[in-house]
Design an enzyme around this catalytic site. Structure first.
Site, PDB file in Angstrom:
ATOM      1  N   LYS A 190      -3.373  -1.055 -13.733  1.00  0.00           N
ATOM      2  CA  LYS A 190      -2.676  -2.602 -13.091  1.00  0.00           C
ATOM      3  C   LYS A 190      -3.532  -3.051 -12.207  1.00  0.00           C
ATOM      4  O   LYS A 190      -3.742  -2.592 -11.004  1.00  0.00           O
ATOM      5  CB  LYS A 190      -1.424  -1.933 -12.462  1.00  0.00           C
ATOM      6  CG  LYS A 190      -0.485  -3.195 -12.451  1.00  0.00           C
ATOM      7  CD  LYS A 190       0.283  -3.084 -11.221  1.00  0.00           C
ATOM      8  CE  LYS A 190      -0.087  -3.746  -9.941  1.00  0.00           C
ATOM      9  NZ  LYS A 190      -0.417  -4.897  -9.947  1.00  0.00           N
ATOM     10  N   GLU A 265      -6.971   5.377  -1.620  1.00  0.00           N
ATOM     11  CA  GLU A 265      -8.458   4.602  -1.143  1.00  0.00           C
ATOM     12  C   GLU A 265      -7.721   3.490  -0.420  1.00  0.00           C
ATOM     13  O   GLU A 265      -7.470   2.384  -0.765  1.00  0.00           O
ATOM     14  CB  GLU A 265      -9.407   4.200  -2.042  1.00  0.00           C
ATOM     15  CG  GLU A 265     -10.220   5.103  -2.789  1.00  0.00           C
ATOM     16  CD  GLU A 265     -11.030   5.833  -1.920  1.00  0.00           C
ATOM     17  OE1 GLU A 265     -11.472   5.476  -1.107  1.00  0.00           O
ATOM     18  OE2 GLU A 265     -11.553   7.057  -2.604  1.00  0.00           O
ATOM     19  N   CYS A 299     -12.910  -3.569   2.434  1.00  0.00           N
ATOM     20  CA  CYS A 299     -12.491  -2.426   3.317  1.00  0.00           C
ATOM     21  C   CYS A 299     -13.267  -1.611   4.097  1.00  0.00           C
ATOM     22  O   CYS A 299     -13.270  -1.374   5.219  1.00  0.00           O
ATOM     23  CB  CYS A 299     -12.029  -1.389   2.141  1.00  0.00           C
ATOM     24  SG  CYS A 299     -13.171  -0.880   0.985  1.00  0.00           S
ATOM     25  N   GLU A 400      -6.560  -3.314  10.760  1.00  0.00           N
ATOM     26  CA  GLU A 400      -7.525  -4.131   9.567  1.00  0.00           C
ATOM     27  C   GLU A 400      -7.061  -5.620   9.561  1.00  0.00           C
ATOM     28  O   GLU A 400      -5.950  -5.841   8.837  1.00  0.00           O
ATOM     29  CB  GLU A 400      -7.287  -3.461   8.475  1.00  0.00           C
ATOM     30  CG  GLU A 400      -8.557  -4.053   7.439  1.00  0.00           C
ATOM     31  CD  GLU A 400      -8.137  -3.238   5.987  1.00  0.00           C
ATOM     32  OE1 GLU A 400      -7.005  -2.968   5.742  1.00  0.00           O
ATOM     33  OE2 GLU A 400      -9.261  -2.814   5.437  1.00  0.00           O
TER      34      GLU A 400
HETATM   35  P1  NDP Z   1      -2.105  -3.926  -1.475  1.00  0.00           P
HETATM   36  O1  NDP Z   1      -1.874  -2.649  -0.941  1.00  0.00           O
HETATM   37  O2  NDP Z   1      -1.167  -4.968  -0.942  1.00  0.00           O
HETATM   38  O3  NDP Z   1      -2.106  -3.883  -3.064  1.00  0.00           O
HETATM   39  C1  NDP Z   1      -3.007  -3.109  -3.952  1.00  0.00           C
HETATM   40  C2  NDP Z   1      -2.539  -2.720  -5.169  1.00  0.00           C
HETATM   41  O4  NDP Z   1      -1.351  -2.261  -5.162  1.00  0.00           O
HETATM   42  C3  NDP Z   1      -2.534  -4.151  -6.108  1.00  0.00           C
HETATM   43  O5  NDP Z   1      -2.550  -3.949  -7.385  1.00  0.00           O
HETATM   44  C4  NDP Z   1      -0.853  -4.539  -5.676  1.00  0.00           C
HETATM   45  O6  NDP Z   1      -0.339  -5.260  -6.534  1.00  0.00           O
HETATM   46  C5  NDP Z   1      -0.457  -2.971  -5.862  1.00  0.00           C
HETATM   47  N1  NDP Z   1       1.053  -2.741  -5.156  1.00  0.00           N
HETATM   48  C6  NDP Z   1       1.680  -3.397  -4.164  1.00  0.00           C
HETATM   49  N2  NDP Z   1       2.779  -2.790  -3.950  1.00  0.00           N
HETATM   50  C7  NDP Z   1       2.962  -1.922  -4.708  1.00  0.00           C
HETATM   51  C8  NDP Z   1       3.853  -0.921  -4.747  1.00  0.00           C
HETATM   52  N3  NDP Z   1       4.701  -0.799  -4.015  1.00  0.00           N
HETATM   53  N4  NDP Z   1       3.570   0.314  -5.718  1.00  0.00           N
HETATM   54  C9  NDP Z   1       2.522   0.236  -6.669  1.00  0.00           C
HETATM   55  N5  NDP Z   1       1.588  -0.715  -6.330  1.00  0.00           N
HETATM   56  C10 NDP Z   1       1.689  -1.718  -5.522  1.00  0.00           C
HETATM   57  O7  NDP Z   1      -3.848  -4.085  -1.038  1.00  0.00           O
HETATM   58  P2  NDP Z   1      -4.484  -5.704  -1.335  1.00  0.00           P
HETATM   59  O8  NDP Z   1      -4.466  -5.851  -2.875  1.00  0.00           O
HETATM   60  O9  NDP Z   1      -3.979  -6.542  -0.437  1.00  0.00           O
HETATM   61  O10 NDP Z   1      -5.755  -5.009  -0.874  1.00  0.00           O
HETATM   62  C11 NDP Z   1      -6.435  -4.793   0.366  1.00  0.00           C
HETATM   63  C12 NDP Z   1      -6.365  -3.340   0.800  1.00  0.00           C
HETATM   64  O11 NDP Z   1      -7.112  -2.479   0.071  1.00  0.00           O
HETATM   65  C13 NDP Z   1      -6.860  -3.657   2.119  1.00  0.00           C
HETATM   66  O12 NDP Z   1      -6.229  -2.814   3.011  1.00  0.00           O
HETATM   67  C14 NDP Z   1      -8.310  -2.882   1.840  1.00  0.00           C
HETATM   68  O13 NDP Z   1      -8.955  -2.168   3.025  1.00  0.00           O
HETATM   69  C15 NDP Z   1      -8.082  -1.928   0.661  1.00  0.00           C
HETATM   70  N6  NDP Z   1      -9.323  -1.498  -0.109  1.00  0.00           N
HETATM   71  C16 NDP Z   1      -9.798  -0.158   0.273  1.00  0.00           C
HETATM   72  C17 NDP Z   1     -10.796   0.157  -0.620  1.00  0.00           C
HETATM   73  C18 NDP Z   1     -11.388   1.515  -0.290  1.00  0.00           C
HETATM   74  O14 NDP Z   1     -12.363   1.971  -1.117  1.00  0.00           O
HETATM   75  N7  NDP Z   1     -10.912   2.401   0.574  1.00  0.00           N
HETATM   76  C19 NDP Z   1     -11.682  -0.692  -1.213  1.00  0.00           C
HETATM   77  C20 NDP Z   1     -10.919  -2.260  -1.364  1.00  0.00           C
HETATM   78  C21 NDP Z   1      -9.814  -2.336  -0.681  1.00  0.00           C
HETATM   79  P3  NDP Z   1      -0.161  -6.804  -6.375  1.00  0.00           P
HETATM   80  O15 NDP Z   1      -1.444  -7.418  -5.519  1.00  0.00           O
HETATM   81  O16 NDP Z   1       0.135  -7.170  -7.952  1.00  0.00           O
HETATM   82  O17 NDP Z   1       0.973  -7.165  -5.515  1.00  0.00           O
END
Ligand code: NDP
Length: 506
Positions: A190, A265, A299, A400
């Site tokens: 997803k 992550e 990130c 962040e």
């Molecule tokens: P989100 O936490 O908003 O979303 C991440 C994913 O989770 C998306 O596919 C989102 O879907 C989905 N999601 C949202 N709500 C839920 C839920 N309740 N249950 C299950 N899945 C859910 O993060 P962002 O997309 O805004 O990404 C940014 C974040 O990712 C930053 O904090 C960044 O630091 C982190 N990140 C970490 C990395 C690492 O290696 N540690 C690498 C890259 C990013 P949808 O978007 O469709 O709502």
């Protein structure tokens, strides 16, 4: 805007096929006819309409993955054959590099240079896990008993839900898909609803490369609905999630109900520490790249600059001067140095952090506003922003922002640099710049972050573990541990000369 017929015609150029859900080896539309727009963050044009999975679709995808896993064909296929599929995906990505990179730039706004680098890295990740798939099948254990043999075998965990964010859509999904398949799992992927296009393409390439029906499934849609349903699903054995801290906590909570294996992550607030004895010109050049790459939506962004006091003023002033000159534009234009933020919602969040920083007393040296250029007004642009005179307790320093915001603090000595660098609930990455090799190693050893760069920033390797200490996550991606995440160890003990034990006299 592309209607369905146009989308079919368009797929040759963009590589996005319709319908967009992939369940049990077939491309299917949303059973509830749900669709959502995919928007180009450069100009807000709708670049595609994609299917959104209804709850039934999620259940069918999980059921397909369950059946494929329980049938055992994929897990029992010789590991070298699973590796062949991964190698073919790498080949297909090489052949489709231009198109996939183009799609990633359209979808995320990042520059083509960044998108090409992402595709190249993804190729390496598939090749790495292809190479690792048939290594380390298990180990023999000394039983201390000549009448018994014992061994550990590594088995796939089962059905894995792979949930990825919007900043590195293709790359983050590849970090999960490649090891999960190498280990013999079946998956339901997803991507973020904001950036689904290259994941659709990746799944198409996986199918073309020979992943059997049910082994790879794809559902699209909103996180709180589609993602949450996957996490709660009783037939999902493991969730590998990359995203924000707040969502990560929700995922962990939801997974607890069925005691799923969880790999997280999450975010980072990463210190970039510059000592006065460093090669300051190189440190300066990297300081800009560390934080402003992909408009700060990384990130591991070096968003927290810590500079030793004797060089602090000049260093930070020069960072700000150069930040002001970063060329914003369309990621598709080769001259562009930075693209837009991913969405209006995300830019609003970044703007709130700038207001917070100002209210907390940080001194604005660069940016702090949207750009003036007329050609950028339709996009979600924000000027690279530099705050000086920041203090450790400020929210803009601790949280962040995930945008183009650099906060600068000064430190006196090694001990204070380490204390500041560790003064964060996160623990993803950090860097130290110094001309003293011993100091570099000492500081690296004391920083509580999952990756430390010495005199560099941002490189990562498929063969080196990636992940967070503290609230930056649970588990590791990449490297051998990235494969181990998708395996369970089973102990098989055999008595080779069984005789009655007479434990009970009876
Ligand atoms: P989100 O936490 O908003 O979303 C991440 C994913 O989770 C998306 O596919 C989102 O879907 C989905 N999601 C949202 N709500 C839920 C839920 N309740 N249950 C299950 N899945 C859910 O993060 P962002 O997309 O805004 O990404 C940014 C974040 O990712 C930053 O904090 C960044 O630091 C982190 N990140 C970490 C990395 C690492 O290696 N540690 C690498 C890259 C990013 P949808 O978007 O469709 O709502």
């Amino acid at each position: 805007m592309l209607r369905t017929a146009d989308r079919v015609a368009d797929q040759a150029t963009r590589g996005v096929i319709v319908p967009n859900l992939f369940i049990d080896g077939a491309w299917v539309a949303s059973s509830a006819a749900l669709e959502s727009d995919v928007v180009n963050p450069f100009d807000q044009s709708v670049i595609a309409k994609v299917d959104e999975a209804a709850p039934d679709d999620v259940d069918r995808a999980v059921a397909a993955a369950r059946r494929a896993f329980d049938a055992g064909d994929w897990a029992r296929v010789p590991a070298a054959e699973r590796a062949d599929v991964l190698d073919r995906v790498a080949d297909l990505l090489v052949w489709n590099r231009r198109q996939v990179a183009h799609t990633e730039t359209l979808d995320t706004g990042k520059t083509l240079t960044e998108s090409r680098a992402d595709v190249d890295d993804v190729v390496k990740v598939f090749r790495y896990y292809a190479g690792l798939a048939d290594k380390e099948a298990g180990r023999v254990v000394e039983t201390g008993n000549p009448g018994a043999v014992s061994r550990i075998v590594y088995e796939p965990v089962g059905v894995c839900a792979l949930i990825a964010p919007w900043n590195y859509p293709l790359l983050q999904m590849a970090w999960k898909v490649a090891p999960a398949l190498a280990a013999g799992n079946t998956v339901v992927a997803k991507p973020s609803e904001v950036t689904p296009l290259t994941t659709i393409r990746l799944v198409e390439l996986l199918a073309e490369a020979g992943a059997p029906a049910g082994v790879v499934n794809l559902v699209l849609g909103r996180g709180p609905q589609v993602g949450q349903r996957l996490v709660e699903h009783a037939d999902v054995d493991m969730v590998s999630f990359t995203g924000g801290l707040a969502t990560g906590r929700r995922v962990m909570q939801a997974a607890a109900a069925t005691v799923k294996k969880v790999a997280l992550e999450l975010g980072g607030k990463n210190p970039n520490i510059v000592f006065a004895d460093a090669d300051l010109e190189t440190a300066l050049d990297y300081a800009l790249m560390a934080v402003f790459l992909h408009a700060g939506q990384v990130c591991s962004a070096g968003a927290r600059l810590l500079v030793q006091e004797e060089v602090y003023d000049d260093f930070v002033a020069e960072v700000a001067r150069r930040a002001d000159r970063i060329r914003l534009g369309n990621g598709l234009d080769e001259g562009t140095e930075s693209g837009p933020l991913v969405s209006a919602e995300h830019r609003a969040k970044v703007e709130r952090y700038v207001e917070t920083g100002l209210a907390e007393g940080a001194r604005l040296l660069a940016g702090g506003r949207r750009p003036d250029e007329p050609e950028l007004q339709a996009g979600f642009f924000y000027r690279p922003t530099v705050f000086a005179d920041c203090r450790r307790g400020m929210r803009v320093v601790q949280e962040e922002t995930f945008g183009p915001i650099l906060t600068a603090e000064r430190f006196r000595d090694e001990a204070e640099a380490v204390a500041l660098g560790n003064d964060t609930p996160y623990g993803l990455a950090g860097a130290v710049w110094t001309g003293d090799a011993g100091r570099g190693q000492r500081v690296a050893a004391r920083l509580r972050h999952g990756t430390i760069w010495i005199n560099d920033y941002h490189p990562y390797l498929p063969q080196a573990e990636w992940g967070g200490f503290k609230q930056s996550g649970v588990g590791r991606e990449l490297g051998p541990t990235g494969l181990a995440e998708y395996r369970d160890a089973k102990h098989i003990y055999q008595n080779i000369d069984p005789k009655p034990l007479r434990w009970f006299a009876g």
